[in-house]
Design a protein around this motif. Structure first.
Motif, PDB file in Angstrom:
ATOM      1  N   ILE A   1       0.997  -1.371  -0.170  1.00 37.55           N
ATOM      2  CA  ILE A   1       0.049  -0.058  -0.405  1.00 37.55           C
ATOM      3  C   ILE A   1       0.823   1.401   0.435  1.00 37.55           C
ATOM      4  O   ILE A   1       1.259   1.426   1.208  1.00 37.55           O
ATOM      5  N   ALA A   2       1.452   1.736  -1.734  1.00 37.70           N
ATOM      6  CA  ALA A   2       2.400   3.632  -1.514  1.00 37.70           C
ATOM      7  C   ALA A   2       1.212   4.071  -1.028  1.00 37.70           C
ATOM      8  O   ALA A   2       0.023   4.171  -1.569  1.00 37.70           O
ATOM      9  N   LEU A   3       1.231   5.272  -0.599  1.00 37.73           N
ATOM     10  CA  LEU A   3       0.526   7.050   0.055  1.00 37.73           C
ATOM     11  C   LEU A   3       1.373   7.789  -0.612  1.00 37.73           C
ATOM     12  O   LEU A   3       3.505   6.831   0.243  1.00 37.73           O
ATOM     13  N   ASN A   4       1.613   8.665  -0.862  1.00 29.42           N
ATOM     14  CA  ASN A   4       1.692   9.592  -1.866  1.00 29.42           C
ATOM     15  C   ASN A   4       1.383  11.272  -0.771  1.00 29.42           C
ATOM     16  O   ASN A   4       0.191  11.349  -0.456  1.00 29.42           O
ATOM     17  N   ALA A   5       2.159  11.751  -1.325  1.00 28.92           N
ATOM     18  CA  ALA A   5       2.151  13.805  -1.175  1.00 28.92           C
ATOM     19  C   ALA A   5       1.098  13.364   0.609  1.00 28.92           C
ATOM     20  O   ALA A   5       0.678  14.027   1.129  1.00 28.92           O
ATOM     21  N   LEU A   6       2.269  13.207   1.064  1.00 31.86           N
ATOM     22  CA  LEU A   6       2.676  12.612   2.321  1.00 31.86           C
ATOM     23  C   LEU A   6       2.627  13.955   3.194  1.00 31.86           C
ATOM     24  O   LEU A   6       3.920  14.389   3.896  1.00 31.86           O
ATOM     25  N   GLN A   7       2.308  15.643   3.266  1.00 31.60           N
ATOM     26  CA  GLN A   7       2.968  16.566   3.688  1.00 31.60           C
ATOM     27  C   GLN A   7       1.633  17.117   4.487  1.00 31.60           C
ATOM     28  O   GLN A   7      -0.005  17.663   4.338  1.00 31.60           O
ATOM     29  N   LYS A   8       2.065  17.930   5.490  1.00 28.01           N
ATOM     30  CA  LYS A   8       0.689  18.309   6.324  1.00 28.01           C
ATOM     31  C   LYS A   8       0.660  19.780   5.746  1.00 28.01           C
ATOM     32  O   LYS A   8       1.270  20.460   5.671  1.00 28.01           O
TER      33      LYS A   8
END
Length: 591
Positions: free
Chosen positions: A190-197
């Motif tokens: 499960i790849a997660l992208n755009a991980l920026q608060k």
């Protein structure tokens, strides 16, 4: 007949034969057939009952032949949910049964091997390893279900969104099925992208022609530079609607994103700043002076655009009774989420007594949807001399200190679709009895007494479907301590409590009522509904105490008008005929 004519005739005949066959086939597809048996051909043995429930067909049921593709699709969905990723449906057809006129549903295919979850991992380099532990429920060895995988991904994205990762994305990578010890196992990432608060840069407001920008910005729950979460953004309309000064608040819109910053656009529709509702009449009498009756309700909502509020209310239902109310609310004292309300009430109960009540109440927002309430009131009662003698009423004054807690997460306080409102108050009063002196002696009443009051409210709103809402509102009130008399009791009945009875028909030291409504929403602030109200009070009469139960039922409407929300209810009390029904009117002037 020429050769050309013969050829033309043959072509027309062939056309009509083909058309007749097509119409006959369509006719057969549109006629329902009754099922005798469902026959499975393949490795379905242990799943036949479950598949029958999934396709919603049983012996003796009639179905349309046109439903066969839908049945095949349901079997495929069931197979995928149970982990049979290699399931194959070869054919589904209707065959003649042994019983005349009935059909057998013959399903041919195979489920194949069941697939289980093997080694998998979540790829999110910028997150701490244990960040997602609270929402991870997939385990190695579980049956692989597409539905469970999708729910796991959805839960992760919602969790991240509530943590400030508004633009997080997820995808399934490196999906592979292998065989391990005679068991099929699915491995994946499960790849997660755009991980920026994401932080709030600023908010663009529209529609607030009268309300000041800072009044709105201080209430939305997110300040410039703070991390934005989906929960905070979704709660903005409800938080602003609870101010009572807007007709409508749109869902915030993200105008643009620059790096880790976003700009929100928020549109509001303001309510009436000043409302006046009232009617005044004059009752003439022969050989005597006449008298005025009527009702005036004047509200200054949001004066100077600062969410202040000033209310003036006067009502004279008959010659001898009168009620006056004046209140003012100042929000955000010294730029803190603390409000202060001052109120003055004067009540004349026919020839029985006159009551004055001065109140000061402060409210502070604690966190989220919770607020704390505290204050004091000074209440004085002056019975008529005849009432003192006949009803044994003492002149008295009480200093009451009160505190409470309130929770409100309704999406719209005027016309909620969902949510809960609850409030619990406790009051402790120091009561002084002044006389008449002969009554103090005869009743052996103490000059100094204490009095305690409990007040509870619980309102629950549940969205059933479409625009239909179930509303349940529970109220309870009780006072105790010392020598209680009529001036210490609470009056209820009618429009704001148990409909079907006259307004303020009953009074007691212990009361409760429940309003149950089935609502049909017709607009943002409008609705129709049917209701059933039940009530209880402890009755005091001729020195005897008894429990009394009330019930009213009927229908009503809340209609948004230029003056505010007009309420009209028609209620019947238990035992009333239709001609005995009560019509209740009311205006909610604040949006």
């Amino acid at each position: 007949m020429t050769a050309a004519s013969i050829k033309y005739f043959i072509r027309v005949l062939i056309f009509f034969i083909a058309l007749s066959a097509e119409l006959n086939a369509q006719s057969e597809d549109t006629l329902p057939v009754e099922i005798d048996k469902i026959i499975y051909d393949g490795d379905f043995d242990t799943h036949e009952k479950e598949i029958n429930r999934a396709i919603a067909i049983k012996s003796g049921q009639k179905i349309l032949p046109a439903r066969l593709p839908e049945i095949a699709d349901r079997i495929r969905r069931y197979s995928l949910e149970q982990g049979y990723l290699y399931a194959l449906i070869d054919s589904i057809r209707l065959e003649d049964a042994e019983k005349e006129g009935l059909k057998n549903l013959h399903i041919r295919g195979k489920l194949g091997g069941k697939v289980f979850i093997g080694q998998y991992r979540i790829k999110a380099d910028s997150l701490p390893p244990d960040e997602l532990e609270p929402v991870i429920f997939l385990q190695k060895g579980q049956v692989f279900s597409q539905q469970h995988i999708e729910k796991q991904v959805t839960d992760i994205l919602e969790y991240l969104s509530d943590k400030g990762y508004l633009f997080a994305e997820a995808r399934i990578d490196s999906f592979k099925i292998t065989k391990d010890e005679d068991q099929l196992q699915a491995g994946f990432i499960i790849a997660l992208n755009a991980l920026q608060k994401i932080r709030l840069r600023d908010v663009i407001l529209t529609g607030n022609y009268h309300t000041k920008d800072d009044v709105i910005l201080r209430e939305i729950g997110i300040q410039s530079g703070e991390i934005c979460t989906s929960e905070k953004i979704e709660k903005i309309p409800a938080r602003l609607m609870r101010l009572g000064i807007f007709k409508e608040v749109s869902r915030p819109e993200i105008l643009w994103k620059s790096g880790a910053d976003i700009q929100l656009k928020l549109a509001v529709v303001e309510g009436n700043s000043t409302t006046l509702d009232g009617v005044v009449g004059y009752i003439p009498r022969q050989n005597e002076d006449g008298y005025f009756v009527g009702r005036i309700d004047l509200s200054f909502n949001n004066p100077f655009g600062a969410n202040r509020r000033l209310d003036i209310f006067w009502e004279k239902p008959d010659e001898l009774s009168e009620e006056f109310h004046l209140s003012y609310t100042e929000p955000w004292l010294f730029k803190y989420p603390v409000s202060l309300s001052l109120g003055l009430d004067r009540i004349v109960r026919d020839t029985t007594y006159v009551e004055w009540n001065l109140t000061a109440e402060s409210r502070i927002r604690l966190f989220g949807d919770f607020s704390a309430i505290g204050g004091f009131s000074r209440k004085s009662a002056f019975p008529d001399s005849a009432a003192s003698r006949d009803m044994r009423l003492l002149r008295n004054a009480a200093l009451n200190l009160f505190a409470g807690i309130e929770m409100d997460n309704r999406d719209n306080p005027i016309n909620p679709r969902k949510g809960v409102y609850s409030r619990l108050d406790f009051s402790y009063g120091f009561k002084t009895n002044y006389g008449p002196s002969y009554l103090l002696v005869e009743e052996q009443a103490a000059a100094k007494e204490s009095i305690q009051t409990y007040d509870i409210k619980f309102y629950w709103f549940y969205h059933l479907w479409a625009n239909q809402i179930l509303a349940l509102q529970v109220n309870g009130w009780q006072t105790e301590g010392g020598r209680l008399q009529l001036t210490d009791f609470k009056w209820f009945g009618g429009y704001q409590s148990v409909r079907g009875y006259r307004d303020k028909q009953f009074q007691s030291d212990r009361i409760a009522w429940v309003n149950t409504e089935y609502r049909f929403l017709t607009g943002l602030n409008s609705r129709m509904f049917i209701f059933c109200d039940t009530g209880y009070y402890r009755r005091h009469e001729s020195g005897l105490i008894s429990d009394e139960w009330l019930m009213g039922y009927g229908a009503g409407v809340r209609l948004e008008t230029g003056l505010g929300i007009l309420g009209v209810d028609y209620g019947l009390a238990r035992g009333d005929t239709f001609s005995d029904g009560k019509i209740h009117f009311g205006i909610v002037s604040r949006f």
